[in-house]
Design a protein around this motif. Structure first.
Motif, PDB file in Angstrom:
ATOM      1  N   ASP A 207       0.864  -1.182   0.000  1.00 35.25           N
ATOM      2  CA  ASP A 207       0.000   0.000   0.000  1.00 35.25           C
ATOM      3  C   ASP A 207       0.896   1.226   0.000  1.00 35.25           C
ATOM      4  O   ASP A 207       1.768   1.363   0.868  1.00 35.25           O
ATOM      5  CB  ASP A 207      -0.882   0.030   1.255  1.00 35.25           C
TER       6      ASP A 207
ATOM      7  N   TYR B 183       0.735   5.354   0.040  1.00 38.26           N
ATOM      8  CA  TYR B 183      -0.071   6.548   0.280  1.00 38.26           C
ATOM      9  C   TYR B 183       0.753   7.729  -0.199  1.00 38.26           C
ATOM     10  O   TYR B 183       1.871   7.947   0.288  1.00 38.26           O
ATOM     11  CB  TYR B 183      -0.380   6.694   1.772  1.00 38.26           C
ATOM     12  N   GLU B 184       0.206   8.482  -1.172  1.00 40.16           N
ATOM     13  CA  GLU B 184       0.967   9.592  -1.733  1.00 40.16           C
ATOM     14  C   GLU B 184       0.040  10.727  -2.146  1.00 40.16           C
ATOM     15  O   GLU B 184      -1.116  10.501  -2.480  1.00 40.16           O
ATOM     16  CB  GLU B 184       1.811   9.114  -2.924  1.00 40.16           C
ATOM     17  N   ASP B 185       0.569  11.931  -2.075  1.00 37.51           N
ATOM     18  CA  ASP B 185      -0.158  13.127  -2.491  1.00 37.51           C
ATOM     19  C   ASP B 185       0.530  13.651  -3.750  1.00 37.51           C
ATOM     20  O   ASP B 185       1.750  13.823  -3.753  1.00 37.51           O
ATOM     21  CB  ASP B 185      -0.111  14.174  -1.371  1.00 37.51           C
TER      22      ASP B 185
ATOM     23  N   HIS C 230      -2.989   4.742  -2.720  1.00 36.56           N
ATOM     24  CA  HIS C 230      -4.001   5.552  -2.033  1.00 36.56           C
ATOM     25  C   HIS C 230      -3.607   7.012  -2.271  1.00 36.56           C
ATOM     26  O   HIS C 230      -2.657   7.498  -1.652  1.00 36.56           O
ATOM     27  CB  HIS C 230      -4.012   5.267  -0.533  1.00 36.56           C
ATOM     28  N   THR C 231      -4.312   7.676  -3.187  1.00 40.60           N
ATOM     29  CA  THR C 231      -3.990   9.087  -3.411  1.00 40.60           C
ATOM     30  C   THR C 231      -4.533   9.890  -2.237  1.00 40.60           C
ATOM     31  O   THR C 231      -5.656   9.667  -1.783  1.00 40.60           O
ATOM     32  CB  THR C 231      -4.605   9.605  -4.721  1.00 40.60           C
ATOM     33  N   MET C 232      -3.730  10.787  -1.744  1.00 38.90           N
ATOM     34  CA  MET C 232      -4.144  11.661  -0.654  1.00 38.90           C
ATOM     35  C   MET C 232      -4.136  13.096  -1.172  1.00 38.90           C
ATOM     36  O   MET C 232      -3.475  13.407  -2.163  1.00 38.90           O
ATOM     37  CB  MET C 232      -3.242  11.478   0.558  1.00 38.90           C
TER      38      MET C 232
ATOM     39  N   GLU D 229      -9.026  10.045   0.906  1.00 36.57           N
ATOM     40  CA  GLU D 229      -8.354  10.905   1.887  1.00 36.57           C
ATOM     41  C   GLU D 229      -8.867  10.596   3.296  1.00 36.57           C
ATOM     42  O   GLU D 229      -8.087  10.384   4.216  1.00 36.57           O
ATOM     43  CB  GLU D 229      -8.568  12.386   1.553  1.00 36.57           C
TER      44      GLU D 229
ATOM     45  N   SER E 108      -7.724   7.110   4.425  1.00 33.81           N
ATOM     46  CA  SER E 108      -6.291   7.085   4.709  1.00 33.81           C
ATOM     47  C   SER E 108      -6.003   7.720   6.059  1.00 33.81           C
ATOM     48  O   SER E 108      -5.232   7.186   6.857  1.00 33.81           O
ATOM     49  CB  SER E 108      -5.516   7.808   3.602  1.00 33.81           C
TER      50      SER E 108
ATOM     51  N   VAL F 202      -2.630   7.216   8.622  1.00 29.58           N
ATOM     52  CA  VAL F 202      -1.597   7.806   7.766  1.00 29.58           C
ATOM     53  C   VAL F 202      -1.597   9.316   7.993  1.00 29.58           C
ATOM     54  O   VAL F 202      -2.611   9.979   7.808  1.00 29.58           O
ATOM     55  CB  VAL F 202      -1.834   7.470   6.278  1.00 29.58           C
TER      56      VAL F 202
ATOM     57  N   THR G 103       2.954  11.749   3.739  1.00 30.11           N
ATOM     58  CA  THR G 103       3.235  11.025   2.507  1.00 30.11           C
ATOM     59  C   THR G 103       4.696  11.222   2.116  1.00 30.11           C
ATOM     60  O   THR G 103       5.255  12.272   2.417  1.00 30.11           O
ATOM     61  CB  THR G 103       2.326  11.513   1.360  1.00 30.11           C
TER      62      THR G 103
END
Length: 172
Positions: free
Chosen positions: A11, A13-15, A46-48, A134, A137, A142, A145
């Motif tokens: 997984d 998680y990134e913006d 998982h786009t944040m 968002e 996450s 989280v 990122t």
């Protein structure tokens, strides 16, 4: 498709506006793509979008939604790579709609597929999905990122080779 259920889950998680995520993509992206292509890991991105609030713009939400429209054309990873490659030098500058379209063409989306991508973006098809990601996450703990979890456990990123070794160690 074709990936056994026993394969470890990575997984990420990134913006889209996160400069460190851009560095993560440059350093770890090829190794992760290789493991995905070889069926050694199941990647869940998982786009944040929390940076939109911090930077007072909506570029993370728009880029993430556009990436999911690219996923409809089987070009999610290529789109996100283009987004990171085209990240503004000054954090918070964001992207114009024209730049987001340029990322689609850089990702190999053209012709009818580009028209479908544009219709998807214009309709805001994935806006609610991006917002829900968002919230989910944040609820999962989280707070920054990039965050990477392997089978639910946070991974400390050192080198691509170390990440590959951790994935192999997590494979039954």
């Amino acid at each position: 498709p074709g990936v056994p259920a026993t394969v470890p889950v990575l997984d990420v998680y990134e913006d889209p506006q996160c400069p460190i995520c851009q560095q993560y993509e440059a350093m770890f992206g090829p190794a992760v793509s290789g493991m995905v292509a070889a069926g050694q890991v199941r990647l869940v991105v998982h786009t944040m979008t929390f940076l939109d609030t911090n930077l007072r713009n909506d570029s993370s939400r728009r880029a993430a939604a556009a990436a999911f429209c690219a996923a409809d054309q089987n070009r999610f990873s290529e789109y996100m790579s283009a987004v990171y490659a085209g990240q503004p030098a000054q954090e918070g500058q964001g992207w114009t709609n024209g730049q987001l379209t340029g990322f689609a063409t850089q990702a190999g989306i053209s012709g009818e597929a580009l028209s479908s991508w544009q219709a998807c973006v214009d309709s805001k098809k994935y806006a609610a999905h991006v917002d829900a990601l968002e919230v989910a996450s944040e609820k999962s703990g989280v707070t920054g990122t990039p965050t990477v979890r392997l089978n639910g456990k946070k991974v400390t990123l050192t080198t691509p080779a170390d990440l590959v070794a951790q994935v192999k160690a997590a494979t039954p």
